[in-house]
Design a protein around this motif. Structure first.
Motif: not given
Length: 135
Positions: A39-46, A113-118, A28-33
Motif C-alpha cells: 500500500g501507500f505510506p502515510k504522510i507527506y507526499e510531494a 524518505f521514499a520515491f513512489q512508483q504509482h 511522488g517524493m515521500y518525506f517524514r513517512t
C-alpha cells in the motif's frame, strides 16, 4: 511500489531530486513517512505528475495543498525540492515556490524518505537525489 531510504528518520531538511516523467506517469517524493511493505505510506507526499489522470499535479503537497496547473512538460528533466523545518513545508519546482504551507496540526514531524512508483504504466527517471539536514 516505493523505494525507501530507512537508515534513519529525518525531521528538518532540504530534499531534492532531478526527475523526468513520461506522458501519463505518476510518482511522488515521500518525506517524514512511515515504512510499509504494502500500500501507500502515510504522510507527506510531494506529488510528481504532469499529465496522469489524477488532477493533483507536480508540486502538490498531496491532500494538503493541491496544485492543478501543469508546471512541467512531459519528458523534461526538472528539479523538485522539499524544505521541511518544524511544521513549515515548502515545495519548489525548478526553483519556483509552488507550496508554502504551515501544518498547524503538526501531522508528522519525522520519518523516512521514499520515491513512489504509482502504477505499471508510469515511467519515472530520478537522479541527483540530495538531502541536507537542517537545524
Amino acid at each position: 511500489s516505493h523505494l525507501y531510504y530507512i537508515e534513519k528518520e529525518f525531521e528538518n531538511f532540504a530534499y531534492k531530486a532531478d526527475v523526468r516523467l513520461t506522458h501519463g506517469s505518476n510518482s511522488g517524493m515521500y518525506f517524514r513517512t512511515n515504512w510499509v511493505d504494502k500500500g501507500f505510506p502515510k504522510i507527506y507526499e510531494a506529488q510528481l505528475n504532469n499529465t496522469h489522470k489524477d488532477p493533483k499535479r507536480t508540486g502538490s503537497l498531496y491532500n494538503f495543498v493541491n496544485v492543478t496547473e501543469q508546471l512541467i512538460p512531459d519528458d523534461t528533466w526538472f528539479t523538485q525540492e522539499v524544505i521541511a523545518q518544524g511544521n513549515h513545508i515548502v515545495i519548489k519546482v525548478h526553483g519556483k515556490t509552488v507550496v508554502d504551507y504551515v501544518d498547524e496540526a503538526k501531522t508528522h514531524m519525522k520519518g523516512y524518505f521514499a520515491f513512489q512508483q504509482h502504477d505499471p504504466g508510469s515511467k519515472v527517471d530520478i537522479k541527483n537525489v540530495m538531502v541536507k539536514p537542517l537545524p
